[in-house]
Design a protein around this motif. Structure first.
Motif, PDB file in Angstrom:
ATOM      1  N   GLU A  23     -38.889  -5.508 -34.711  1.00  0.00           N
ATOM      2  CA  GLU A  23     -38.049  -4.803 -33.566  1.00  0.00           C
ATOM      3  C   GLU A  23     -39.547  -4.438 -32.862  1.00  0.00           C
ATOM      4  N   GLY A  24     -39.868  -4.940 -32.041  1.00  0.00           N
ATOM      5  CA  GLY A  24     -41.469  -4.853 -30.914  1.00  0.00           C
ATOM      6  C   GLY A  24     -42.241  -5.402 -31.456  1.00  0.00           C
ATOM      7  N   VAL A  25     -41.726  -7.013 -31.922  1.00  0.00           N
ATOM      8  CA  VAL A  25     -43.142  -7.533 -32.819  1.00  0.00           C
ATOM      9  C   VAL A  25     -42.894  -8.815 -32.298  1.00  0.00           C
ATOM     10  N   TYR A  26     -43.569  -9.337 -32.161  1.00  0.00           N
ATOM     11  CA  TYR A  26     -43.386 -11.057 -31.700  1.00  0.00           C
ATOM     12  C   TYR A  26     -44.205 -11.996 -32.220  1.00  0.00           C
ATOM     13  N   TRP A  27     -43.822 -13.092 -32.693  1.00  0.00           N
ATOM     14  CA  TRP A  27     -44.822 -14.070 -32.860  1.00  0.00           C
ATOM     15  C   TRP A  27     -45.479 -15.535 -32.095  1.00  0.00           C
ATOM     16  N   LEU A  28     -46.217 -15.482 -31.507  1.00  0.00           N
ATOM     17  CA  LEU A  28     -46.205 -17.423 -31.063  1.00  0.00           C
ATOM     18  C   LEU A  28     -47.680 -18.097 -31.543  1.00  0.00           C
ATOM     19  N   ARG A  29     -47.325 -19.200 -31.384  1.00  0.00           N
ATOM     20  CA  ARG A  29     -48.482 -19.930 -32.402  1.00  0.00           C
ATOM     21  C   ARG A  29     -49.092 -20.977 -31.412  1.00  0.00           C
ATOM     22  N   MET A  30     -50.125 -20.817 -30.878  1.00  0.00           N
ATOM     23  CA  MET A  30     -51.185 -21.664 -30.374  1.00  0.00           C
ATOM     24  C   MET A  30     -52.300 -22.347 -30.998  1.00  0.00           C
ATOM     25  N   PRO A  31     -52.389 -23.549 -30.587  1.00  0.00           N
ATOM     26  CA  PRO A  31     -52.705 -25.305 -31.297  1.00  0.00           C
ATOM     27  C   PRO A  31     -54.364 -24.420 -31.393  1.00  0.00           C
ATOM     28  N   LEU A  32     -54.960 -25.209 -32.187  1.00  0.00           N
ATOM     29  CA  LEU A  32     -56.588 -25.636 -32.924  1.00  0.00           C
ATOM     30  C   LEU A  32     -56.744 -27.104 -32.925  1.00  0.00           C
ATOM     31  N   ASP A  37     -54.543 -26.728 -37.952  1.00  0.00           N
ATOM     32  CA  ASP A  37     -54.192 -27.004 -36.534  1.00  0.00           C
ATOM     33  C   ASP A  37     -53.460 -26.034 -35.661  1.00  0.00           C
ATOM     34  N   HIS A  38     -53.246 -24.077 -35.981  1.00  0.00           N
ATOM     35  CA  HIS A  38     -52.611 -23.479 -35.604  1.00  0.00           C
ATOM     36  C   HIS A  38     -53.711 -22.069 -35.387  1.00  0.00           C
ATOM     37  N   ILE A  39     -52.595 -20.974 -34.523  1.00  0.00           N
ATOM     38  CA  ILE A  39     -53.274 -19.801 -35.448  1.00  0.00           C
ATOM     39  C   ILE A  39     -51.970 -18.895 -34.476  1.00  0.00           C
ATOM     40  N   ASN A  40     -52.288 -18.021 -35.934  1.00  0.00           N
ATOM     41  CA  ASN A  40     -50.548 -17.091 -35.056  1.00  0.00           C
ATOM     42  C   ASN A  40     -51.370 -15.874 -34.419  1.00  0.00           C
ATOM     43  N   LEU A  41     -50.813 -15.758 -33.172  1.00  0.00           N
ATOM     44  CA  LEU A  41     -50.701 -14.575 -32.160  1.00  0.00           C
ATOM     45  C   LEU A  41     -49.822 -13.213 -32.482  1.00  0.00           C
ATOM     46  N   TRP A  42     -49.342 -12.370 -31.692  1.00  0.00           N
ATOM     47  CA  TRP A  42     -48.711 -11.120 -31.677  1.00  0.00           C
ATOM     48  C   TRP A  42     -48.978 -10.978 -31.137  1.00  0.00           C
ATOM     49  N   LEU A  43     -47.569 -10.565 -30.294  1.00  0.00           N
ATOM     50  CA  LEU A  43     -46.999  -9.592 -29.221  1.00  0.00           C
ATOM     51  C   LEU A  43     -46.321  -8.425 -29.404  1.00  0.00           C
ATOM     52  N   LEU A  44     -47.093  -6.811 -29.382  1.00  0.00           N
ATOM     53  CA  LEU A  44     -46.456  -5.645 -29.536  1.00  0.00           C
ATOM     54  C   LEU A  44     -46.090  -5.733 -28.263  1.00  0.00           C
ATOM     55  N   GLU A  45     -44.637  -4.668 -28.268  1.00  0.00           N
ATOM     56  CA  GLU A  45     -44.218  -4.175 -27.073  1.00  0.00           C
ATOM     57  C   GLU A  45     -45.195  -2.258 -27.305  1.00  0.00           C
ATOM     58  N   GLY A  47     -44.275   1.093 -25.038  1.00  0.00           N
ATOM     59  CA  GLY A  47     -44.199   1.619 -24.186  1.00  0.00           C
ATOM     60  C   GLY A  47     -44.111   0.862 -22.795  1.00  0.00           C
ATOM     61  N   GLU A  48     -44.987   0.958 -21.350  1.00  0.00           N
ATOM     62  CA  GLU A  48     -44.185   0.762 -19.958  1.00  0.00           C
ATOM     63  C   GLU A  48     -45.601  -1.083 -20.307  1.00  0.00           C
ATOM     64  N   GLY A  49     -45.963  -1.010 -21.542  1.00  0.00           N
ATOM     65  CA  GLY A  49     -46.872  -2.052 -21.455  1.00  0.00           C
ATOM     66  C   GLY A  49     -46.159  -3.458 -22.708  1.00  0.00           C
ATOM     67  N   TRP A  50     -47.449  -3.935 -23.436  1.00  0.00           N
ATOM     68  CA  TRP A  50     -47.860  -4.846 -24.465  1.00  0.00           C
ATOM     69  C   TRP A  50     -49.258  -4.677 -24.575  1.00  0.00           C
ATOM     70  N   THR A  51     -49.231  -5.167 -25.866  1.00  0.00           N
ATOM     71  CA  THR A  51     -50.334  -5.327 -26.765  1.00  0.00           C
ATOM     72  C   THR A  51     -50.601  -6.499 -27.411  1.00  0.00           C
ATOM     73  N   ILE A  52     -51.371  -7.241 -26.969  1.00  0.00           N
ATOM     74  CA  ILE A  52     -51.781  -8.465 -27.589  1.00  0.00           C
ATOM     75  C   ILE A  52     -53.035  -8.338 -28.787  1.00  0.00           C
ATOM     76  N   VAL A  53     -52.220  -8.881 -30.339  1.00  0.00           N
ATOM     77  CA  VAL A  53     -52.940  -8.473 -31.009  1.00  0.00           C
ATOM     78  C   VAL A  53     -53.641 -10.433 -31.465  1.00  0.00           C
ATOM     79  N   ASP A  54     -55.205 -10.228 -31.361  1.00  0.00           N
ATOM     80  CA  ASP A  54     -55.844 -12.169 -31.088  1.00  0.00           C
ATOM     81  C   ASP A  54     -55.093 -12.963 -29.954  1.00  0.00           C
ATOM     82  N   THR A  55     -56.399 -13.620 -30.213  1.00  0.00           N
ATOM     83  CA  THR A  55     -55.888 -13.901 -28.281  1.00  0.00           C
ATOM     84  C   THR A  55     -55.775 -16.142 -28.436  1.00  0.00           C
TER      85      THR A  55
END
Length: 342
Positions: A23-32, A37-45, A47-55
């Motif tokens: 709940e409120g945690v989304y997984w995305l992968r970016m190429p390297l 060849d990839h890194i996992n990044l995280w989007l966290l809900e 409140g009224e916005g989002w926190t990104i964990v790693d870029t």
């Protein structure tokens, strides 16, 4: 019988898309552009916005993928915080762009911010001088030396300018993100002050590069701290995860989310003990250089990028045994260090 390590997700999020893992945690992968060849990044809900964990790593390709994520996932809500676990390029590479893109602050530990700013700064040539001396003592050949020295200036190529201001993260603090409190657990050895985020109540851990499901995190000795003991720091920091629930869902920076945190930590400890035992046996009869020890540890063919990590790993294990009083080191007339078992 349930496997010790349970991989919860058989599918992977494609570039520019996200996958909900809690709940409120989304997984995305970016190429390297590496063998990993990839890194996992995280989007966290949040409140009224989002926190990104790693870029992700710097460059236009990653920015384009981020814009696709913004269009598909944010639902019109802004990014209000960029949180970076540590200074390596695949984690902090786009922090400068993202903080400007969203007018949002960078959250990071002090040591990681300082290391990143230092590594990206212009150099007067002293880093290369120090690196050459460091690798020469390890027994690196003149043929291998250029590839290792080229790494000295590579950091800037994968990292956008790092913000000049940041919000410092402290080990032990609780960061409120949305309706969750995330406890900061500091990992060491892979880097100076890596921030992991744990929510024991919801059985979640963003482990970054400290605990990975299938490969062991790189624990290396680097030229700027030749007498350091990063392996001791890494093994010591693993104790900080012992009180997390056994069914914690681990969200690592590479591979896929999994459960089985404590089993995986036990495997990592066994892996490093095996390497230490191998070195003691290898140095028992004939004194060995660090390159010779590296070849005993890594029997597969290494490309030039892997060589830097491999020699760093060998030296980290050698220094652990030196600090523990199980090896002696002597510098020969050729300027190369050799190690023997006591």
């Amino acid at each position: 019988m349930k496997p010790e390590i349970d991989y919860r997700f058989s599918e992977l999020p494609e570039g520019g898309t996200t996958m909900r893992v809690a709940e409120g945690v989304y997984w995305l992968r970016m190429p390297l552009p590496f063998a990993l060849d990839h890194i996992n990044l995280w989007l966290l809900e949040d409140g009224e916005g989002w926190t990104i964990v790693d870029t992700g790593i710097g460059g236009e390709k990653t920015r384009t993928l981020w814009e696709g994520v913004f269009a598909s996932t944010l639902g019109g809500r802004p990014v209000t915080r960029i949180l970076v676990t540590h200074f390596h390029p695949d984690h902090i590479g786009q922090a400068g762009w993202l903080t400007q893109r969203w007018n949002a602050p960078l959250w990071i530990t002090q040591a990681e911010w300082l290391y990143g700013r230092h590594q990206r700064a212009e150099d007067d040539g002293s880093r290369e001088t120090v690196a050459r001396a460091f690798y020469s003592r390890a027994g690196v050949s003149e043929e291998q030396m250029p590839a290792l020295l080229e790494r000295v200036g590579r950091y800037r190529k994968g990292v956008e300018p790092i913000p000049a201001a940041y919000r410092r993260i402290f080990g032990g603090e609780t960061i409120r993100i949305g309706n969750r409190g995330w406890q900061v657990i500091i990992g060491e050895g892979h880097c100076p002050e890596h921030a992991c985020l744990a929510c024991p109540e919801d059985r979640l851990l963003i482990s970054g590069d400290i605990v990975l499901p299938r490969i062991s995190p790189n624990v290396s000795l680097w030229p700027q701290e030749p007498d350091g003991d990063p392996l001791a720091r890494y093994l010591g920091c693993l104790d900080r995860f012992r009180d997390l629930p056994v069914d914690t869902l681990v969200l690592p920076s590479h591979d896929t989310p999994f459960t089985g945190l404590h089993e995986r930590i036990a495997h990592l400890r066994q892996h490093h003990q095996h390497r230490l035992d191998l070195i003691l046996a290898d140095c028992a009869e004939t004194p060995r250089t660090a390159i010779e020890v590296m070849n005993a540890m890594f029997t597969r063919k290494l490309d030039m990028m892997q060589l830097g990590f491999a020699i760093g790993e060998a030296l980290a294990h050698l220094n652990r045994l030196l600090h523990d009083g199980k090896l002696a080191r002597q510098t020969g007339p050729d300027g190369v260090d050799r190690y023997r078992t006591l």
